[in-house]
Motif scaffolding. Sequence first.
Motif, PDB file in Angstrom:
ATOM      1  N   PRO A  39       0.825  -1.209   0.000  1.00  0.00           N
ATOM      2  CA  PRO A  39       0.000   0.000   0.000  1.00  0.00           C
ATOM      3  C   PRO A  39       0.862   1.263   0.000  1.00  0.00           C
ATOM      4  CG  PRO A  39      -0.843  -1.592   1.568  1.00  0.00           C
ATOM      5  CD  PRO A  39       0.480  -2.122   1.106  1.00  0.00           C
ATOM      6  N   GLY A  40       0.432   2.253  -0.755  1.00  0.00           N
ATOM      7  CA  GLY A  40       1.152   3.523  -0.842  1.00  0.00           C
ATOM      8  C   GLY A  40       1.981   3.669  -2.095  1.00  0.00           C
ATOM      9  N   LEU A  41       2.369   2.561  -2.722  1.00  0.00           N
ATOM     10  CA  LEU A  41       3.086   2.640  -3.993  1.00  0.00           C
ATOM     11  C   LEU A  41       2.087   2.822  -5.130  1.00  0.00           C
ATOM     12  CD1 LEU A  41       5.826  -0.152  -3.866  1.00  0.00           C
ATOM     13  CD2 LEU A  41       6.134   2.311  -3.605  1.00  0.00           C
ATOM     14  N   THR A  42       2.524   3.463  -6.186  1.00  0.00           N
ATOM     15  CA  THR A  42       1.680   3.560  -7.371  1.00  0.00           C
ATOM     16  C   THR A  42       1.972   2.399  -8.309  1.00  0.00           C
ATOM     17  OG1 THR A  42       3.243   4.872  -8.685  1.00  0.00           O
ATOM     18  CG2 THR A  42       1.735   6.083  -7.224  1.00  0.00           C
ATOM     19  N   THR A  43       1.005   2.114  -9.176  1.00  0.00           N
ATOM     20  CA  THR A  43       1.244   1.080 -10.181  1.00  0.00           C
ATOM     21  C   THR A  43       2.377   1.499 -11.121  1.00  0.00           C
ATOM     22  OG1 THR A  43      -0.519   2.007 -11.575  1.00  0.00           O
ATOM     23  CG2 THR A  43      -1.106   0.183 -10.086  1.00  0.00           C
ATOM     24  N   GLY A  44       2.535   2.782 -11.336  1.00  0.00           N
ATOM     25  CA  GLY A  44       3.647   3.256 -12.159  1.00  0.00           C
ATOM     26  C   GLY A  44       5.004   2.981 -11.534  1.00  0.00           C
ATOM     27  N   LEU A  75      -0.978  -4.169 -14.815  1.00  0.00           N
ATOM     28  CA  LEU A  75      -1.295  -4.165 -13.391  1.00  0.00           C
ATOM     29  C   LEU A  75      -2.784  -3.881 -13.240  1.00  0.00           C
ATOM     30  CD1 LEU A  75       1.886  -2.262 -12.258  1.00  0.00           C
ATOM     31  CD2 LEU A  75       1.259  -4.557 -11.502  1.00  0.00           C
ATOM     32  N   SER A  76      -3.531  -4.889 -12.865  1.00  0.00           N
ATOM     33  CA  SER A  76      -4.987  -4.818 -12.843  1.00  0.00           C
ATOM     34  C   SER A  76      -5.462  -4.998 -11.409  1.00  0.00           C
ATOM     35  CB  SER A  76      -5.573  -5.896 -13.749  1.00  0.00           C
ATOM     36  OG  SER A  76      -4.972  -5.847 -15.044  1.00  0.00           O
ATOM     37  N   VAL A  77      -6.246  -4.047 -10.914  1.00  0.00           N
ATOM     38  CA  VAL A  77      -6.584  -3.976  -9.492  1.00  0.00           C
ATOM     39  C   VAL A  77      -8.083  -4.190  -9.281  1.00  0.00           C
ATOM     40  CG1 VAL A  77      -6.406  -2.575  -7.390  1.00  0.00           C
ATOM     41  CG2 VAL A  77      -4.675  -2.340  -9.209  1.00  0.00           C
ATOM     42  N   GLY A  84      -4.420  -3.878 -17.251  1.00  0.00           N
ATOM     43  CA  GLY A  84      -4.411  -2.609 -16.551  1.00  0.00           C
ATOM     44  C   GLY A  84      -3.172  -1.793 -16.890  1.00  0.00           C
ATOM     45  N   MET A  85      -3.368  -0.540 -17.221  1.00  0.00           N
ATOM     46  CA  MET A  85      -2.276   0.347 -17.618  1.00  0.00           C
ATOM     47  C   MET A  85      -1.621   0.950 -16.374  1.00  0.00           C
ATOM     48  SD  MET A  85      -0.980   1.736 -20.551  1.00  0.00           S
ATOM     49  CE  MET A  85      -2.270   1.956 -21.785  1.00  0.00           C
ATOM     50  N   PRO A  86      -0.309   0.748 -16.166  1.00  0.00           N
ATOM     51  CA  PRO A  86       0.351   1.346 -14.998  1.00  0.00           C
ATOM     52  C   PRO A  86       0.311   2.869 -15.064  1.00  0.00           C
ATOM     53  CG  PRO A  86       1.732  -0.335 -16.026  1.00  0.00           C
ATOM     54  CD  PRO A  86       0.618  -0.061 -16.982  1.00  0.00           C
ATOM     55  N   GLY A  87       0.259   3.488 -13.887  1.00  0.00           N
ATOM     56  CA  GLY A  87       0.189   4.941 -13.861  1.00  0.00           C
ATOM     57  C   GLY A  87       0.197   5.486 -12.452  1.00  0.00           C
ATOM     58  N   ARG A  88      -0.693   6.421 -12.184  1.00  0.00           N
ATOM     59  CA  ARG A  88      -0.699   7.152 -10.909  1.00  0.00           C
ATOM     60  C   ARG A  88      -1.538   6.489  -9.826  1.00  0.00           C
ATOM     61  NH1 ARG A  88      -1.522  13.387 -13.152  1.00  0.00           N
ATOM     62  NH2 ARG A  88       0.419  13.489 -14.372  1.00  0.00           N
ATOM     63  N   ARG A  89      -2.219   5.425 -10.134  1.00  0.00           N
ATOM     64  CA  ARG A  89      -3.070   4.791  -9.126  1.00  0.00           C
ATOM     65  C   ARG A  89      -2.250   4.354  -7.927  1.00  0.00           C
ATOM     66  NH1 ARG A  89      -7.980   0.542  -9.932  1.00  0.00           N
ATOM     67  NH2 ARG A  89      -8.461   0.220  -7.716  1.00  0.00           N
ATOM     68  N   VAL A  90      -2.683   4.750  -6.744  1.00  0.00           N
ATOM     69  CA  VAL A  90      -2.001   4.389  -5.506  1.00  0.00           C
ATOM     70  C   VAL A  90      -2.645   3.115  -4.957  1.00  0.00           C
ATOM     71  CG1 VAL A  90      -1.394   5.112  -3.178  1.00  0.00           C
ATOM     72  CG2 VAL A  90      -1.481   6.807  -5.028  1.00  0.00           C
ATOM     73  N   ASP A  95      -6.293  -4.283  -1.450  1.00  0.00           N
ATOM     74  CA  ASP A  95      -6.411  -4.413  -2.903  1.00  0.00           C
ATOM     75  C   ASP A  95      -5.997  -5.805  -3.361  1.00  0.00           C
ATOM     76  OD1 ASP A  95      -7.352  -1.877  -3.501  1.00  0.00           O
ATOM     77  OD2 ASP A  95      -5.380  -1.047  -4.006  1.00  0.00           O
ATOM     78  N   LEU A  96      -6.585  -6.247  -4.462  1.00  0.00           N
ATOM     79  CA  LEU A  96      -6.199  -7.485  -5.135  1.00  0.00           C
ATOM     80  C   LEU A  96      -5.571  -7.084  -6.464  1.00  0.00           C
ATOM     81  CD1 LEU A  96      -6.428 -10.635  -4.881  1.00  0.00           C
ATOM     82  CD2 LEU A  96      -8.442 -10.437  -6.368  1.00  0.00           C
ATOM     83  N   VAL A  97      -4.297  -7.427  -6.652  1.00  0.00           N
ATOM     84  CA  VAL A  97      -3.526  -6.899  -7.786  1.00  0.00           C
ATOM     85  C   VAL A  97      -3.049  -8.036  -8.679  1.00  0.00           C
ATOM     86  CG1 VAL A  97      -1.599  -5.432  -8.482  1.00  0.00           C
ATOM     87  CG2 VAL A  97      -2.719  -5.045  -6.277  1.00  0.00           C
ATOM     88  N   SER A  98      -3.467  -8.009  -9.930  1.00  0.00           N
ATOM     89  CA  SER A  98      -2.950  -8.932 -10.937  1.00  0.00           C
ATOM     90  C   SER A  98      -1.718  -8.311 -11.585  1.00  0.00           C
ATOM     91  CB  SER A  98      -4.019  -9.204 -11.998  1.00  0.00           C
ATOM     92  OG  SER A  98      -3.461  -9.853 -13.126  1.00  0.00           O
ATOM     93  N   ILE A  99      -0.637  -9.088 -11.625  1.00  0.00           N
ATOM     94  CA  ILE A  99       0.642  -8.626 -12.173  1.00  0.00           C
ATOM     95  C   ILE A  99       0.989  -9.528 -13.349  1.00  0.00           C
ATOM     96  CG2 ILE A  99       3.060  -8.115 -11.669  1.00  0.00           C
ATOM     97  CD1 ILE A  99       2.182  -8.311  -8.625  1.00  0.00           C
TER      98      ILE A  99
END
Length: 273
Positions: A39-44, A75-77, A84-90, A95-99
């Motif tokens: 938590p706290g990191l962005t997908t970017g 990166l799909s949340v 999912g397109m990486p970017g500014r999402r924190v 969260d459930l994150v597909s990598i």
Amino acid sequence: MGWRDRGVQIKTPEQVALMRRAGLVVGRTLEMVCDLARPGLTTGELDAAAEKHIRQLGATPSFLGYHGFTGSLCLSVNDEVVHGMPGRRVLAEGDLVSIDCGAIVEGWHGDAATTVALGEVPDEVVALNRVTEEAMWRGIAAAGLGGRVTDISHAVENHVRASGDFEIVEDYTGHGIGSEMHQPPDVPNLGKPGRGPRLVPGLALAVEPMVTLGSADVDVLDDDWTVVTRDGSWAAHHEHTFTLTPDGGTWVLTALDGGRSMLESLGVTYGGD
């Protein structure tokens, strides 16, 4: 109709060895990103770390620039299924994150994905993620020399259907892989067995079930990439690239152990080095 006519690429042992090198890069990068994600990191930020890691290992990201895609990871949340397109999402707790990661070594591709929870998530989400991963392994385990591609599909579907009230996304499938990231044949995640091209040594396939807690209907966001569930239900996604060896063994090219532990637990002969 022959293999060439179908557009199905059969690799030589030397080419499979290069795909294994690419697969190890993918496996190690996924391991690194899973350890880093919090938590706290962005997908970017996760994406930037993955690109650096892939290049440090002597490979090139498969996804970066692919039809205009701007990341090295998908990166799909939560309700995002794939792409999912990486970017500014924190990223946030729960969260459930597909990598999803791809890498190229000397022109040959590896492709794999995993889904991780950031902290505590509801029991139904834990079950969703577990069943999706299990279904991927059941699909790989169902592949045998002389069989057909939809033997994989049938095994994936059977496991999901038997495991609870989950739905399988039909609009996106696994795929052949080799000198291109996406090649024939498609590998659906449901269907009757005994259909499609025969499974032979040197055919490499990416098996990737996408499973939801609600409806399997999906939409694509305005970025033209991110696939989301239409009803907002959460989704999980797991993927590995594998091949069959001439002696009938199975080799998971993107698993760090070649898939040995999971394959042997399912009664499948391990065919890696």
